[in-house]
Design an enzyme around this catalytic site. Structure first.
Site, PDB file in Angstrom:
ATOM      1  N   LYS A 184       0.875  -1.169   0.000  1.00 51.13           N
ATOM      2  CA  LYS A 184       0.000   0.000   0.000  1.00 51.13           C
ATOM      3  C   LYS A 184       0.915   1.222   0.000  1.00 51.13           C
ATOM      4  O   LYS A 184       1.599   1.519   0.964  1.00 51.13           O
ATOM      5  CB  LYS A 184      -0.900  -0.019   1.234  1.00 51.13           C
ATOM      6  N   SER A 242       2.623   6.249  12.269  1.00 49.11           N
ATOM      7  CA  SER A 242       2.164   6.783  13.546  1.00 49.11           C
ATOM      8  C   SER A 242       1.687   5.675  14.477  1.00 49.11           C
ATOM      9  O   SER A 242       1.327   4.568  14.046  1.00 49.11           O
ATOM     10  CB  SER A 242       1.012   7.761  13.313  1.00 49.11           C
ATOM     11  N   ARG A 243       1.641   6.005  15.767  1.00 50.93           N
ATOM     12  CA  ARG A 243       1.104   5.051  16.731  1.00 50.93           C
ATOM     13  C   ARG A 243      -0.368   4.778  16.441  1.00 50.93           C
ATOM     14  O   ARG A 243      -0.810   3.624  16.503  1.00 50.93           O
ATOM     15  CB  ARG A 243       1.258   5.581  18.154  1.00 50.93           C
ATOM     16  N   GLY A 245      -1.953   4.880  13.561  1.00 56.53           N
ATOM     17  CA  GLY A 245      -2.113   4.009  12.402  1.00 56.53           C
ATOM     18  C   GLY A 245      -1.687   2.587  12.699  1.00 56.53           C
ATOM     19  O   GLY A 245      -2.348   1.622  12.296  1.00 56.53           O
ATOM     20  N   GLU A 265       6.303  -0.288  13.344  1.00 53.55           N
ATOM     21  CA  GLU A 265       7.203   0.667  13.987  1.00 53.55           C
ATOM     22  C   GLU A 265       6.434   1.969  14.126  1.00 53.55           C
ATOM     23  O   GLU A 265       5.940   2.509  13.139  1.00 53.55           O
ATOM     24  CB  GLU A 265       8.459   0.878  13.147  1.00 53.55           C
ATOM     25  N   CYS A 302      12.886   8.411  12.676  1.00 51.64           N
ATOM     26  CA  CYS A 302      12.304   7.719  13.818  1.00 51.64           C
ATOM     27  C   CYS A 302      13.307   7.587  14.956  1.00 51.64           C
ATOM     28  O   CYS A 302      12.921   7.290  16.084  1.00 51.64           O
ATOM     29  CB  CYS A 302      11.774   6.354  13.405  1.00 51.64           C
ATOM     30  N   GLU A 394       5.932  12.052  21.503  1.00 50.58           N
ATOM     31  CA  GLU A 394       6.850  12.295  20.398  1.00 50.58           C
ATOM     32  C   GLU A 394       6.436  13.549  19.630  1.00 50.58           C
ATOM     33  O   GLU A 394       5.262  13.729  19.288  1.00 50.58           O
ATOM     34  CB  GLU A 394       6.852  11.102  19.433  1.00 50.58           C
TER      35      GLU A 394
END
Length: 526
Positions: A184, A242-243, A245, A265, A302, A394
């Site tokens: 994707k 992102s967290r 997602g 991640e 990251c 973050e």
């Protein structure tokens, strides 16, 4: 290569039925042509069906074919030349030199996994020969090898349009394991994705592999992502983002009738611990290097150092002053997307306006018209930090928070308090050994990579690298998304008991025709 805006489903170029998506030139805020029409759940189903049909033939192909396939992808990416770099620059605003380096990393990791496939260690071929005369009970002939999981869904990342995208580490490691891949594409760089996707599609055809080994889909919102993560043919997911997602994909995968692993991640602030002797000896030097790391790539790594922890005193004050002065000389720079810039601006403003936070230094002010982020360094003390969970969030971009502790015990308390991280860094001299020993057990529980006297930005693609960590750095702390062992995410062990030699995988046959390294009765042999 002329961009078409089409998805790649197996060997076909398919125009999506959804509304067209346009990449945005973040430096100008202008849409780029062409439009990339979004796919539907039906497109996901077609790609997944092709991947399922391709799985057994692909995993049965000789290891040498698999290795050459990966090398052909690497060669094809290089053959795109400047056109790839220029399009990626338009879609991301990343400097040309940075993108040339990232292309090198992308090609390098494909070639690394080709070597991993050839050497065969990833199979973990293990043989426990039969012992028919063993007392009180005989032992059967037992042989173990890793086999691929099945089709893998990969979600392209925003911040690495090449190295963590269509032909990035997740794709390379899954293909190396013997798994078909459906990507994707990230909406921020669809043109880049099509160019690289066509290279993979051509490599599939060149090596006579089933067309379903690779597909590339476009889509906005959650429809495509959810459809991929929940399709019965998909056996694992690789994600960088992102967290929010990542957790959405984990929830969708866990809600399936047959749950599957999601290797996501997600979030890390990568704490840097300034131990007393090191800080006393070189506070200013460490501060300058820290600011260079902070602003590298506009902080869009990251592994960006978003938190610095030291013990209050003259040496830490020297560090704060030097960091504040160094960041004042840094300019604002364009971020990857308007959305990323907006999130950074909100996070940076939240720190600046927090009652427990002081501003230590700012660079050039942000320029919203160009989605350009201005860097900043802030400060607080450990008592306030521990009482303010929001300070641990973050901030994706060139902003960091310096936390002053009373003593080594409070520094350890801050370490214990932190969430899981991709990295943790120690600036340490010989006289800091006792303090470091007190921190290391904590950091081993908290991070996937521990550094000394360096900066966390930059990840070497190698056999020993770990790019992972406890939640929320990743959804699965037992894995890495960078390095040779990333292949293990997409494998599982199978034991063969008393199978006739003719039915065993080549790597487990008695004559070992592949010449693989094997464990035989617990002893490694060639």
């Amino acid at each position: 290569m002329t961009l078409t805006g089409n998805m790649l489903i197996g060997a076909q170029a398919v125009k999506g039925a959804g509304a067209p998506l346009h990449a945005i030139d973040p430096a100008r805020g202008e849409p780029l042509q062409p439009g990339f029409c979004a796919g539907t759940a039906e497109d996901v189903a077609r790609a997944a069906e092709l991947a399922a049909a391709a799985f057994d033939p692909y995993r049965a192909a000789p290891l040498e074919t698999r290795a050459q396939f990966l090398e052909s992808i690497a060669e094809g990416i290089l053959a795109l030349g400047d056109a790839l770099i220029e399009r990626t620059h338009l879609e991301t605003g990343l400097p040309l030199a940075r993108l040339q380096g990232e292309r090198g990393r992308t090609v390098g990791q494909l070639r690394l996994f080709a070597r991993v496939v050839r050497d065969g260690y990833f199979l973990d071929a293990t043989v426990d020969p039969a012992q028919p005369d063993r007392q009180p009970l005989p032992r059967a002939d037992l042989r173990l090898a890793n086999v691929p999981l099945g089709p893998v869904a990969v979600f392209g990342a925003s911040n690495f349009p090449l190295a963590f995208s269509v032909a990035g580490g997740d794709t390379a490691s899954a293909l190396a394991a013997g798994c078909p891949v459906i990507v994707k594409a990230h909406n921020a760089h669809p043109g880049t994705s099509e160019m690289v996707g066509r290279v993979i599609q051509q490599a599939v055809a060149k090596h006579g592999l089933p067309e379903g080994v690779f597909s590339l889909l476009f889509g906005a919102g959650n429809e495509i992502g959810t459809a991929l993560a929940t399709h019965p043919a998909i056996t694992a997911v690789g994600f960088t983002g992102s967290r929010r997602g990542g957790l959405a994909l984990v929830a969708a995968a866990n809600a399936r009738p047959v749950p599957i692993p999601v290797y996501a991640e997600m979030s890390s602030i990568n704490p840097v611990f300034l131990l007393p002797a090191a800080l006393e000896a070189r506070a200013e030097t460490i501060a300058k290097g820290f600011v260079e790391s902070l602003v590298m790539g506009v902080g869009q790594f990251c592994t960006n150092p978003g938190l610095v922890i030291g013990i209050e005193g003259p040496a830490l004050e020297r560090f704060r002053q030097a960091a504040g002065q160094a960041v004042q000389a840094k300019g604002a720079a364009t971020m990857l997307t308007p959305g990323i810039f907006s999130a950074y601006a909100q996070g940076e403003q939240a720190l600046a306006g927090h009652a427990s936070v002081a501003t230590l230094g700012r660079g050039e002010a942000s320029r919203p018209a160009a989605n350009a982020a201005g860097p900043a360094v802030f400060g607080t003390d450990a008592t306030r930090f521990l009482a303010s969970p929001e300070l641990e969030a973050e901030v994706f971009g060139p902003a960091s928070l310096v936390v002053a502790c009373r003593d080594a015990a409070q520094m350890r308390a801050v370490a214990e308090h932190l969430e899981g991280q991709l990295t943790a860094t120690l600036f340490v001299d010989d006289a800091d050994a006792d303090v470091a020993r007190g921190l290391l057990p904590v950091l081993e529980r908290k991070a996937g990579r521990i550094l000394a006297n360096g900066y966390p930005t930059g990840v070497e693609v190698s056999h020993a690298m770990v790019h992972g960590g406890p939640f929320p750095a990743t959804s699965n702390p037992a894995s890495t998304s960078v390095g040779a062992t990333a292949i293990r995410r997409f494998l599982r062990p199978v034991c063969y008991q008393d199978l006739p030699d003719a039915l065993l995988p080549d790597g487990l046959k008695r004559a070992n025709p592949l010449g693989l390294p094997r464990m035989t009765d617990g002893v490694l042999s060639a």
